[in-house]
Design an enzyme around this catalytic site. Structure first.
Site, PDB file in Angstrom:
ATOM      1  CE1 TYR A  35      -3.245  -2.548   5.211  1.00  0.00           C
ATOM      2  CE2 TYR A  35      -2.626  -0.314   4.592  1.00  0.00           C
ATOM      3  CZ  TYR A  35      -3.138  -1.561   4.258  1.00  0.00           C
ATOM      4  OH  TYR A  35      -3.535  -1.800   2.953  1.00  0.00           O
ATOM      5  CB  ALA A  93       4.976  -0.920  10.667  1.00  0.00           C
ATOM      6  CB  SER A  95      -0.845  -0.017   1.277  1.00  0.00           C
ATOM      7  OG  SER A  95      -1.386   1.257   1.533  1.00  0.00           O
TER       8      SER A  95
HETATM    9  N1  LIG Z   1      -8.759  -1.074  -0.777  1.00  0.00           N
HETATM   10  C1  LIG Z   1      -7.714  -0.282  -0.779  1.00  0.00           C
HETATM   11  O1  LIG Z   1      -7.823   0.949  -0.948  1.00  0.00           O
HETATM   12  C2  LIG Z   1      -6.332  -0.852  -0.563  1.00  0.00           C
HETATM   13  C3  LIG Z   1      -5.245   0.037  -0.621  1.00  0.00           C
HETATM   14  C4  LIG Z   1      -3.959  -0.451  -0.445  1.00  0.00           C
HETATM   15  C5  LIG Z   1      -3.762  -1.812  -0.231  1.00  0.00           C
HETATM   16  N2  LIG Z   1      -4.838  -2.646  -0.156  1.00  0.00           N
HETATM   17  C6  LIG Z   1      -4.565  -4.064   0.108  1.00  0.00           C
HETATM   18  O2  LIG Z   1      -5.191  -4.853  -0.869  1.00  0.00           O
HETATM   19  C7  LIG Z   1      -5.456  -6.162  -0.336  1.00  0.00           C
HETATM   20  C8  LIG Z   1      -6.890  -6.547  -0.630  1.00  0.00           C
HETATM   21  O3  LIG Z   1      -7.757  -5.660   0.076  1.00  0.00           O
HETATM   22  P1  LIG Z   1      -9.232  -5.288  -0.412  1.00  0.00           P
HETATM   23  O4  LIG Z   1      -9.314  -3.819  -0.397  1.00  0.00           O
HETATM   24  O5  LIG Z   1      -9.584  -6.046  -1.634  1.00  0.00           O
HETATM   25  O6  LIG Z   1     -10.066  -5.804   0.863  1.00  0.00           O
HETATM   26  P2  LIG Z   1     -11.304  -6.814   0.984  1.00  0.00           P
HETATM   27  O7  LIG Z   1     -11.727  -6.789   2.393  1.00  0.00           O
HETATM   28  O8  LIG Z   1     -12.315  -6.508  -0.069  1.00  0.00           O
HETATM   29  O9  LIG Z   1     -10.640  -8.242   0.637  1.00  0.00           O
HETATM   30  C9  LIG Z   1      -9.644  -8.805   1.447  1.00  0.00           C
HETATM   31  C10 LIG Z   1      -9.906 -10.304   1.593  1.00  0.00           C
HETATM   32  O10 LIG Z   1      -8.853 -10.858   2.433  1.00  0.00           O
HETATM   33  C11 LIG Z   1      -9.446 -11.842   3.252  1.00  0.00           C
HETATM   34  N3  LIG Z   1      -8.671 -12.104   4.457  1.00  0.00           N
HETATM   35  C12 LIG Z   1      -8.326 -11.218   5.431  1.00  0.00           C
HETATM   36  N4  LIG Z   1      -7.700 -11.846   6.427  1.00  0.00           N
HETATM   37  C13 LIG Z   1      -7.627 -13.156   6.092  1.00  0.00           C
HETATM   38  C14 LIG Z   1      -7.116 -14.313   6.739  1.00  0.00           C
HETATM   39  N5  LIG Z   1      -6.579 -14.265   7.974  1.00  0.00           N
HETATM   40  N6  LIG Z   1      -7.180 -15.503   6.096  1.00  0.00           N
HETATM   41  C15 LIG Z   1      -7.754 -15.591   4.875  1.00  0.00           C
HETATM   42  N7  LIG Z   1      -8.293 -14.532   4.224  1.00  0.00           N
HETATM   43  C16 LIG Z   1      -8.231 -13.326   4.833  1.00  0.00           C
HETATM   44  C17 LIG Z   1     -10.823 -11.268   3.602  1.00  0.00           C
HETATM   45  O11 LIG Z   1     -11.735 -12.267   4.055  1.00  0.00           O
HETATM   46  C18 LIG Z   1     -11.235 -10.608   2.297  1.00  0.00           C
HETATM   47  O12 LIG Z   1     -12.054 -11.458   1.501  1.00  0.00           O
HETATM   48  C19 LIG Z   1      -5.114  -6.069   1.158  1.00  0.00           C
HETATM   49  O13 LIG Z   1      -3.836  -6.612   1.386  1.00  0.00           O
HETATM   50  C20 LIG Z   1      -5.125  -4.579   1.423  1.00  0.00           C
HETATM   51  O14 LIG Z   1      -4.326  -4.230   2.526  1.00  0.00           O
HETATM   52  C21 LIG Z   1      -6.108  -2.207  -0.326  1.00  0.00           C
END
Ligand SMILES: NC(=O)c1ccc[n+]([C@@H]2O[C@H](COP(=O)([O-])OP(=O)(O)OC[C@H]3O[C@@H](n4cnc5c(N)ncnc54)[C@H](O)[C@@H]3O)[C@@H](O)[C@H]2O)c1
Length: 275
Positions: free
Chosen positions: A163, A165, A150
């Site tokens: 987050y 870190a 991120s």
């Molecule tokens: N949405 C944003 O703006 C954004 C920005 C930067 C980075 N990210 C990163 O992108 C990635 C995806 O995020 P997203 O926005 O699609 O979120 P989201 O919540 O839509 O999807 C994340 C998925 O990860 C799964 N998950 C979480 N912990 C888990 C575990 N312990 N075991 C198995 N599955 C698990 C959740 O059940 C969920 O389905 C993440 O790593 C997030 O930090 C997102």
């Protein structure tokens, strides 16, 4: 019809919804078989239905110590190979620094650093043996690792010390593995997302939450912060999950074979923070 990723096998974590689901759809849409891992079995079913028979669901809490290795074992049992690993599963547990608990810190390190570490360590023998076989038989085939980080990790973000870190630590892992695995033709890169429309960034008033064990961790960001964040994006709006998945997909195709050890920022030009 021939696809860019025909014959490839991918693991995508966090594929139940959001960016992970969109990534699974894109990979399968180009011919890859995709093992989708997520803690949310119901959400996973919805993803696999979109994959035209190319998807397998593995419902598991990836923070359980044995879970990442089980995902790799299941992939090899079912498909006999592994070519692409996308470490995407994650969530946020925000708070202002002086009130942040040890549990908040360790939860973020667990899901964003320890899980990718364990998954890649479990995948290492499979990826390395395949690379050695290719070399012995005179073939050069690139395999792919994409770690989802991120801009909080690369530039900092108020309320996300834990987050940021953890996501920053994932960049260190990415660059180190790029050095160790380059000779094996395993590309290791990261994608740093800015603001992507998923439940993580939905309006906090919508009441979204991540259920983990006995805990229900509230997700989302205040409406006013959402508006300010969107205003700071030169492209004028947040990314859709499909647009975000595009950044991951690029790094899974042969067209990125010489892109290695990089952090690709996919943020619509957003550059706030300290780079
Ligand atoms: N949405 C944003 O703006 C954004 C920005 C930067 C980075 N990210 C990163 O992108 C990635 C995806 O995020 P997203 O926005 O699609 O979120 P989201 O919540 O839509 O999807 C994340 C998925 O990860 C799964 N998950 C979480 N912990 C888990 C575990 N312990 N075991 C198995 N599955 C698990 C959740 O059940 C969920 O389905 C993440 O790593 C997030 O930090 C997102």
């Amino acid at each position: 019809m021939s696809g860019l990723l025909d014959g490839r096998v991918a693991v995508v974590t966090g594929a139940g919804r959001g960016i992970g689901r969109a990534t699974a759809v894109l990979l399968a849409g180009h011919g890859a078989r995709v093992v989708c891992a997520d803690i949310d079995g119901e959400a996973l079913k919805g993803t696999v239905e979109l994959l035209d028979g190319l998807g397998t669901a593995v419902a598991t809490d990836l923070t359980e110590p044995a879970a990442p290795a089980e995902v790799v074992a299941r992939t090899v049992d079912e498909h006999g190979q592994l070519d692409i690993v996308v470490n995407n599963a994650g969530y946020t547990w925000d708070g202002i620094f002086h009130k942040m608990s040890d549990e908040q810190l360790s939860a973020m390190l667990d899901i964003h650093l320890v899980v990718p570490f364990r998954l890649l360590r479990a995948a290492a023998p499979v990826l390395r043996e395949a690379a050695k076989r290719d070399a012995a038989e005179g073939r050069e085939i690139f395999r792919k690792v994409v770690n989802v980080t991120s801009i909080a990790g690369t530039m900092g973000n108020v309320g996300q010390a834990n987050y940021a870190a953890a996501k920053s630590a994932l960049v260190g892992l990415t660059k180190t593995l790029a050095k160790e695995w380059g000779p094996l033709k395993i590309n290791v890169n990261a994608v740093a997302f800015g603001f992507v429309e998923t439940r993580l960034t939905a309006d906090a008033d919508e009441g979204g939450a991540f259920a983990h064990g006995d805990r229900r961790i509230p997700l989302g960001i205040p409406g006013a912060v959402r508006e300010r964040a969107a205003a700071g994006i030169p492209l004028g709006r947040p990314a859709t999950p499909a647009e975000a998945a595009g950044g991951i997909f690029l790094l899974c195709t042969p067209w990125s074979n010489f892109v290695h050890g990089q952090v690709l920022t996919v943020a619509g030009g957003q550059a706030e923070g300290m780079s």
